[in-house]
Write a protein that holds these residues in place. Structure first.
Motif, PDB file in Angstrom:
ATOM      1  N   ILE A  19     -24.246  12.774  59.861  1.00  0.00           N
ATOM      2  CA  ILE A  19     -23.589  14.033  60.234  1.00  0.00           C
ATOM      3  C   ILE A  19     -22.086  13.934  60.009  1.00  0.00           C
ATOM      4  O   ILE A  19     -21.467  14.858  59.479  1.00  0.00           O
ATOM      5  N   GLN A  20     -21.490  12.814  60.366  1.00  0.00           N
ATOM      6  CA  GLN A  20     -20.052  12.632  60.178  1.00  0.00           C
ATOM      7  C   GLN A  20     -19.694  12.541  58.695  1.00  0.00           C
ATOM      8  O   GLN A  20     -18.727  13.150  58.247  1.00  0.00           O
ATOM      9  N   THR A  21     -20.465  11.809  57.946  1.00  0.00           N
ATOM     10  CA  THR A  21     -20.198  11.615  56.523  1.00  0.00           C
ATOM     11  C   THR A  21     -20.259  12.931  55.760  1.00  0.00           C
ATOM     12  O   THR A  21     -19.467  13.184  54.867  1.00  0.00           O
ATOM     13  N   ASN A  22     -21.196  13.791  56.117  1.00  0.00           N
ATOM     14  CA  ASN A  22     -21.416  15.036  55.391  1.00  0.00           C
ATOM     15  C   ASN A  22     -20.782  16.257  56.056  1.00  0.00           C
ATOM     16  O   ASN A  22     -21.084  17.390  55.669  1.00  0.00           O
ATOM     17  N   ASN A  23     -19.921  16.032  57.060  1.00  0.00           N
ATOM     18  CA  ASN A  23     -19.207  17.116  57.755  1.00  0.00           C
ATOM     19  C   ASN A  23     -20.152  18.211  58.240  1.00  0.00           C
ATOM     20  O   ASN A  23     -19.938  19.401  57.986  1.00  0.00           O
ATOM     21  N   LEU A  24     -21.180  17.833  58.957  1.00  0.00           N
ATOM     22  CA  LEU A  24     -22.180  18.776  59.446  1.00  0.00           C
ATOM     23  C   LEU A  24     -22.030  19.111  60.923  1.00  0.00           C
ATOM     24  O   LEU A  24     -22.842  19.842  61.471  1.00  0.00           O
ATOM     25  N   GLN A  25     -20.998  18.608  61.575  1.00  0.00           N
ATOM     26  CA  GLN A  25     -20.875  18.767  63.026  1.00  0.00           C
ATOM     27  C   GLN A  25     -20.756  20.222  63.454  1.00  0.00           C
ATOM     28  O   GLN A  25     -21.334  20.630  64.451  1.00  0.00           O
ATOM     29  N   LYS A  26     -20.014  21.045  62.695  1.00  0.00           N
ATOM     30  CA  LYS A  26     -19.860  22.450  63.073  1.00  0.00           C
ATOM     31  C   LYS A  26     -21.205  23.172  63.056  1.00  0.00           C
ATOM     32  O   LYS A  26     -21.507  23.967  63.935  1.00  0.00           O
ATOM     33  N   GLY A  27     -22.015  22.900  62.066  1.00  0.00           N
ATOM     34  CA  GLY A  27     -23.339  23.503  61.997  1.00  0.00           C
ATOM     35  C   GLY A  27     -24.238  23.030  63.121  1.00  0.00           C
ATOM     36  O   GLY A  27     -24.998  23.817  63.693  1.00  0.00           O
ATOM     37  N   MET A  28     -24.142  21.773  63.464  1.00  0.00           N
ATOM     38  CA  MET A  28     -24.932  21.236  64.568  1.00  0.00           C
ATOM     39  C   MET A  28     -24.482  21.853  65.892  1.00  0.00           C
ATOM     40  O   MET A  28     -25.309  22.143  66.752  1.00  0.00           O
ATOM     41  N   ASP A  29     -23.178  22.075  66.044  1.00  0.00           N
ATOM     42  CA  ASP A  29     -22.661  22.714  67.256  1.00  0.00           C
ATOM     43  C   ASP A  29     -23.215  24.126  67.410  1.00  0.00           C
ATOM     44  O   ASP A  29     -23.560  24.549  68.515  1.00  0.00           O
ATOM     45  N   LYS A  30     -23.314  24.867  66.306  1.00  0.00           N
ATOM     46  CA  LYS A  30     -23.854  26.229  66.360  1.00  0.00           C
ATOM     47  C   LYS A  30     -25.295  26.223  66.847  1.00  0.00           C
ATOM     48  O   LYS A  30     -25.692  27.054  67.668  1.00  0.00           O
ATOM     49  N   ILE A  31     -26.067  25.276  66.371  1.00  0.00           N
ATOM     50  CA  ILE A  31     -27.469  25.162  66.797  1.00  0.00           C
ATOM     51  C   ILE A  31     -27.537  24.752  68.266  1.00  0.00           C
ATOM     52  O   ILE A  31     -28.314  25.315  69.042  1.00  0.00           O
ATOM     53  N   ASP A  32     -26.716  23.793  68.655  1.00  0.00           N
ATOM     54  CA  ASP A  32     -26.707  23.321  70.036  1.00  0.00           C
ATOM     55  C   ASP A  32     -26.311  24.432  71.016  1.00  0.00           C
ATOM     56  O   ASP A  32     -26.864  24.522  72.112  1.00  0.00           O
ATOM     57  N   VAL A  33     -25.367  25.287  70.613  1.00  0.00           N
ATOM     58  CA  VAL A  33     -24.931  26.389  71.478  1.00  0.00           C
ATOM     59  C   VAL A  33     -26.080  27.373  71.685  1.00  0.00           C
ATOM     60  O   VAL A  33     -26.319  27.838  72.803  1.00  0.00           O
ATOM     61  N   ARG A  34     -26.803  27.698  70.633  1.00  0.00           N
ATOM     62  CA  ARG A  34     -27.950  28.609  70.767  1.00  0.00           C
ATOM     63  C   ARG A  34     -28.989  28.038  71.724  1.00  0.00           C
ATOM     64  O   ARG A  34     -29.533  28.751  72.576  1.00  0.00           O
ATOM     65  N   GLU A  35     -29.282  26.760  71.580  1.00  0.00           N
ATOM     66  CA  GLU A  35     -30.277  26.120  72.443  1.00  0.00           C
ATOM     67  C   GLU A  35     -29.801  26.085  73.899  1.00  0.00           C
ATOM     68  O   GLU A  35     -30.584  26.301  74.816  1.00  0.00           O
ATOM     69  N   ALA A  36     -28.506  25.812  74.107  1.00  0.00           N
ATOM     70  CA  ALA A  36     -27.965  25.784  75.471  1.00  0.00           C
ATOM     71  C   ALA A  36     -28.027  27.170  76.102  1.00  0.00           C
ATOM     72  O   ALA A  36     -28.365  27.303  77.287  1.00  0.00           O
ATOM     73  N   TRP A  37     -27.734  28.219  75.332  1.00  0.00           N
ATOM     74  CA  TRP A  37     -27.812  29.593  75.843  1.00  0.00           C
ATOM     75  C   TRP A  37     -29.238  29.899  76.294  1.00  0.00           C
ATOM     76  O   TRP A  37     -29.465  30.412  77.374  1.00  0.00           O
ATOM     77  N   LYS A  38     -30.203  29.551  75.450  1.00  0.00           N
ATOM     78  CA  LYS A  38     -31.601  29.814  75.777  1.00  0.00           C
ATOM     79  C   LYS A  38     -32.024  29.064  77.035  1.00  0.00           C
ATOM     80  O   LYS A  38     -32.734  29.601  77.878  1.00  0.00           O
ATOM     81  N   LYS A  39     -31.580  27.843  77.153  1.00  0.00           N
ATOM     82  CA  LYS A  39     -31.965  27.017  78.301  1.00  0.00           C
ATOM     83  C   LYS A  39     -31.335  27.520  79.602  1.00  0.00           C
ATOM     84  O   LYS A  39     -32.011  27.607  80.626  1.00  0.00           O
ATOM     85  N   LEU A  40     -30.050  27.866  79.561  1.00  0.00           N
ATOM     86  CA  LEU A  40     -29.327  28.216  80.776  1.00  0.00           C
ATOM     87  C   LEU A  40     -29.548  29.659  81.237  1.00  0.00           C
ATOM     88  O   LEU A  40     -29.543  29.932  82.432  1.00  0.00           O
ATOM     89  N   MET A  41     -29.733  30.577  80.309  1.00  0.00           N
ATOM     90  CA  MET A  41     -29.813  31.991  80.680  1.00  0.00           C
ATOM     91  C   MET A  41     -31.211  32.428  81.111  1.00  0.00           C
ATOM     92  O   MET A  41     -31.353  33.398  81.837  1.00  0.00           O
ATOM     93  N   GLY A  42     -32.221  31.761  80.672  1.00  0.00           N
ATOM     94  CA  GLY A  42     -33.574  32.097  81.096  1.00  0.00           C
ATOM     95  C   GLY A  42     -34.144  33.308  80.365  1.00  0.00           C
ATOM     96  O   GLY A  42     -33.474  33.976  79.589  1.00  0.00           O
ATOM     97  N   ASN A  43     -35.409  33.603  80.653  1.00  0.00           N
ATOM     98  CA  ASN A  43     -36.131  34.664  79.949  1.00  0.00           C
ATOM     99  C   ASN A  43     -35.584  36.057  80.225  1.00  0.00           C
ATOM    100  O   ASN A  43     -35.635  36.922  79.358  1.00  0.00           O
ATOM    101  N   GLY A  44     -35.071  36.294  81.412  1.00  0.00           N
ATOM    102  CA  GLY A  44     -34.542  37.615  81.743  1.00  0.00           C
ATOM    103  C   GLY A  44     -33.428  38.040  80.808  1.00  0.00           C
ATOM    104  O   GLY A  44     -33.407  39.158  80.298  1.00  0.00           O
ATOM    105  N   VAL A  45     -32.479  37.153  80.556  1.00  0.00           N
ATOM    106  CA  VAL A  45     -31.356  37.460  79.665  1.00  0.00           C
ATOM    107  C   VAL A  45     -31.796  37.350  78.203  1.00  0.00           C
ATOM    108  O   VAL A  45     -31.378  38.151  77.362  1.00  0.00           O
TER     109      VAL A  45
END
Length: 98
Positions: A19-45
């Motif tokens: 990930i560091q060699t290929n400068n993929l961290q920003k893309g991984m952060d975008k995916i991680d943020v989506r997953e965190a939103w889904k986990k924290l906000m729950g089905n209602g949101v």
């Protein structure tokens, strides 16, 4: 040519290096943020969430309910803190609800 890793590296270390060699961290952060939103906000949101986009430390969240948008806007700072805590680093500085 790629750096040769010794045989005793764990898969996690190899992936971090890739990930560091290929400068993929920003893309991984975008995916991680989506997953965190889904986990924290729950089905209602999630039922009213139409899009989740991270651009330049700002999280844009599309919501199909004006009432929910208003309700969440009161707790923006708390949501930012919860998401950053879930991610383990400070990625998000602001949230804009659309």
């Amino acid at each position: 040519m790629a750096k040769r890793l010794n045989e005793e590296n764990s898969i996690a270390d190899v992936l971090k290096e890739f990930i560091q060699t290929n400068n993929l961290q920003k893309g991984m952060d975008k995916i991680d943020v989506r997953e965190a939103w889904k986990k924290l906000m729950g089905n209602g949101v999630l039922n009213y969430t139409t899009e989740i986009v991270l651009k330049n430390e700002t999280l844009y969240v599309g919501l199909s309910s004006a009432v929910l948008k208003e309700e969440l806007s009161y707790g923006k700072e708390k949501i930012v803190n919860m998401l950053n805590e879930e991610l383990g680093k400070s990625i998000i500085r602001n949230i804009i609800f659309r």
